[in-house]
Design an enzyme around this catalytic site. Structure first.
Site, PDB file in Angstrom:
ATOM      1  N   CYS A  97       3.806  16.887  20.011  1.00  0.00           N
ATOM      2  CA  CYS A  97       4.466  15.725  19.432  1.00  0.00           C
ATOM      3  C   CYS A  97       3.659  15.131  18.296  1.00  0.00           C
ATOM      4  O   CYS A  97       4.101  14.229  17.617  1.00  0.00           O
ATOM      5  CB  CYS A  97       4.745  14.701  20.506  1.00  0.00           C
TER       6      CYS A  97
ATOM      7  N   LYS B  29       5.419  15.304  14.953  1.00  0.00           N
ATOM      8  CA  LYS B  29       6.588  14.473  14.680  1.00  0.00           C
ATOM      9  C   LYS B  29       6.517  13.830  13.291  1.00  0.00           C
ATOM     10  O   LYS B  29       5.434  13.503  12.808  1.00  0.00           O
ATOM     11  CB  LYS B  29       6.647  13.368  15.742  1.00  0.00           C
TER      12      LYS B  29
ATOM     13  N   ASP C  49      16.146   7.990  23.535  1.00  0.00           N
ATOM     14  CA  ASP C  49      15.554   9.316  23.689  1.00  0.00           C
ATOM     15  C   ASP C  49      16.587  10.424  23.537  1.00  0.00           C
ATOM     16  O   ASP C  49      16.260  11.557  23.228  1.00  0.00           O
ATOM     17  CB  ASP C  49      14.890   9.424  25.064  1.00  0.00           C
TER      18      ASP C  49
ATOM     19  N   ASP D 287      14.517  19.052  21.413  1.00  0.00           N
ATOM     20  CA  ASP D 287      13.109  18.806  21.104  1.00  0.00           C
ATOM     21  C   ASP D 287      12.381  20.140  20.963  1.00  0.00           C
ATOM     22  O   ASP D 287      12.569  21.041  21.791  1.00  0.00           O
ATOM     23  CB  ASP D 287      12.468  17.983  22.234  1.00  0.00           C
TER      24      ASP D 287
ATOM     25  N   GLY E  94      20.871  30.300  23.459  1.00  0.00           N
ATOM     26  CA  GLY E  94      19.939  29.736  22.493  1.00  0.00           C
ATOM     27  C   GLY E  94      20.113  30.363  21.129  1.00  0.00           C
ATOM     28  O   GLY E  94      21.078  31.081  20.867  1.00  0.00           O
ATOM     29  N   HIS E  95      19.158  30.098  20.271  1.00  0.00           N
ATOM     30  CA  HIS E  95      19.209  30.633  18.916  1.00  0.00           C
ATOM     31  C   HIS E  95      17.785  30.893  18.442  1.00  0.00           C
ATOM     32  O   HIS E  95      16.886  30.109  18.701  1.00  0.00           O
ATOM     33  CB  HIS E  95      19.890  29.625  17.988  1.00  0.00           C
TER      34      HIS E  95
END
Lengths: 216, 360
Positions: B21, B24, B54, B71, B142-143
């Site tokens: 994080c 960010k 959130d 995230d 997913g990707h």
């Protein structure tokens, strides 16, 4: 002793850890570190505060020069890590900074890795070394430092005839530095002042940076 | 972590400057960008981009709302399995922070496949999948794309009753503040990278990073929780400020009460402080009031601003309930603590007191 180091281009936390390793050597009174950004500057200021040293910073061609000085700490006290950039003596820093080199003062370094002068009869070789050091002192030679390792640390034992000669070198401003591991191994810890103890990292730096190393 | 797991290729954490994080984008930058974007406000969208929640919450029926979040970040540790697991725990946390239960997760993967063996990708995805299974959700796809820097995370869908959504904004005057995990992951991860952590601190850090927030939410739901969020990139102070701001209250934080990961206090003192901590300190400066003289320079404050990866949940609830919740969280092995209290005052202000106090 003043040490200079270029910590630019290293990823966090390497700059602060490298500075800490250099400052672990108690004979380094001042460390001039060149870093990339303010994060490094702030981290070095924290390191300085934890070592009760002062830290000042000034911008230099897009980089930052942080000067960590422990000789001033006791005298000034108070806020030693203020964010205000303080002007420092710039004379020695305007020249090109040696790239990734810790300029440990060039000059001659005497490296005593044993307590004898050459190899031969032990007692005789030991006497020769005492004579060597005595002669060097009397001739007025002032090496950058005298480094002592392995059985060389026995020269600093209380009964050693060379002890007072080495003490005199020290008083003339030539640091006499003993390898911590060796001092411990030969049981001489209580006879040697902490400020004279250095680690292998510092020994490497001294030898690397010396223009001449004498190993009698 | 075993070093053998990454022999022969560049360490995962070497490929990136800011991991977790700490990567960010600053909240101030974001706020400005987001304000200019067009939005279509459906009345069913219960929570969107306001108040920095959130996750988004969308009401499907009177009984069911979905929580949607995403995230991802670059590697925080060199072990690919642990990186995957930590990234997934971090992504799932947003659903818990809204009071929900994750049901579906999708992988998001950017990866330089030329630089690493396939095994590394497999391990990252396995770490993520294990966390999703532990959370009781289904990994549903997913990707992935080629990229110069590895990035992994999840898009997670959760469900919650529309009337029982936990948000930033419900804290009441007098509420006590509870945190469910120790802080200091940003500083500890720097210590890990610089090989400064003892084996026990390292274990504590990795256990902390891979602990889901599901059990802390379950425990908290036994009480009347007024507000909740999770502590991530903006640091404890940043997320507490958001809660105080959304609840129109002032928060008092007792720094000494905040549980810390092993060695983080000494590492902060030595200057192992990540860039994100300085950015957070700068970003929230106007919302902070230091009660004690020189508190600003206390190394403890670096920890309060330290960006957290997979951080704990932050709850606001009545003092008696808060004390009971802390006891319950400790009973299930979490290093939780009561760390402050809300009072009436300037909205969004966070007062920092160094000493611990009793809730009033």
């Amino acid at each position: 002793m003043i040490k200079k180091v270029d910590l630019r281009g290293l990823a966090c936390p390497e700059p602060v850890l490298k500075a800490k390793r250099l400052l672990d050597d108690q004979t380094v009174e001042r460390l001039d570190a060149l870093v990339d950004d303010l994060v490094c500057v702030n981290n070095l200021k924290r390191l300085a505060r934890s070592l009760k040293a002062t830290a000042t910073c000034q911008e230099q061609n897009g980089s930052f020069l942080v000067v960590i000085d422990r000789s001033l700490s006791a005298a000034t006290g108070g806020d030693v890590t203020g964010d205000t950039a303080t002007s420092i003596d710039n004379e020695s820093h305007t020249s090109a900074f040696p790239a990734d080199k810790a300029a440990t003062g060039s000059g001659t370094v005497v490296f005593l890795s044993k307590d004898t002068f050459g190899q031969g009869d032990p007692q005789f070789s030991r006497t020769l070394l005492d004579l060597f050091l005595q002669s060097m002192l009397e001739a007025g030679h002032a090496p950058t430092a005298i480094l002592i390792a392995n059985t060389g640390v026995k020269l600093l034992a209380p009964e050693s005839p060379s002890r007072h000669v080495l003490k005199e070198f020290q008083e003339r401003g030539c640091p006499v530095l003993a390898c911590g591991l060796c001092v411990e191994f030969y049981g001489l810890k209580e006879h040697i002042h902490d400020s004279q103890i250095i680690n292998m990292f510092a020994i490497v730096e001294y030898l690397q940076e010396a223009s001449k190393v004498l190993t009698p | 972590m075993s070093d053998s797991s990454h022999s022969g290729y560049v360490k995962l954490t070497d490929s990136t400057k800011a991991g977790g994080c700490a990567a960010k984008i600053s909240s101030a930058e974001l706020e400005e960008i987001l304000r200019a974007l067009p939005t279509l406000h459906s009345p069913r969208l219960l929570y969107g981009m306001d108040n920095f929640e959130d996750a988004a919450v969308y009401r499907i029926t009177d009984d069911v709302a979905i929580i949607q979040t995403i995230d991802f970040f670059p590697p925080v540790v060199d072990d690919p399995y642990l990186f995957g697991r930590i990234a997934a725990v971090n992504a799932l946390s947003d659903v818990y922070a809204m009071g929900g239960k994750p049901i579906i997760a999708l992988n998001v993967l950017c990866f330089p496949t030329c630089d690493y063996p396939t095994e590394v990708v497999r391990e990252i995805l396995r770490g993520g999948a294990d966390a999703v299974v532990e959370a009781g959700a289904s990994m549903a796809g997913g990707h992935s794309i080629q990229a110069s820097v590895p990035i992994y995370g999840l898009s997670v869908t959760g469900i919650v009753h529309p009337d029982r959504v936990l948000t930033n904004s419900g804290a009441c005057e007098g509420d006590a503040i509870v945190i469910s995990k120790p802080i200091g992951t940003g500083i500890a991860l720097l210590g890990l990278k610089g090989q400064q952590l003892t084996a026990s601190s390292q274990k504590q850090l990795l256990d902390n990073l891979t602990t889901l927030n599901n059990r802390s939410l379950e425990a908290a739901l036994n009480y009347t929780v007024h507000a909740a969020t999770d502590v991530t990139g903006f640091g404890l102070i940043g997320h507490l400020h958001e809660m105080a701001h959304a609840s129109r209250l002032t928060a008092t934080l007792w720094a000494d009460c905040v549980p810390l990961l092993g060695q983080t206090a000494e590492l902060a003192e030595l200057g192992l402080v990540p860039a994100g901590a300085y950015a957070n300190r700068h970003a929230y400066a106007e919302h902070i009031h230091y009660i004690d003289k020189n508190a600003e320079d206390d190394p403890l404050c670096d920890l309060l601003f330290d960006p957290q990866t997979a951080g704990g949940l932050l709850f606001a609830l009545e003092p008696a309930a808060a004390q009971a919740l802390v006891r319950q969280l400790k009973d299930i092995g979490l290093n939780a603590a009561l760390i402050g209290q809300f009072k009436s005052g300037k909205a969004g202000l966070v007062e920092i007191a160094l000493q611990c106090r009793e809730v009033a």
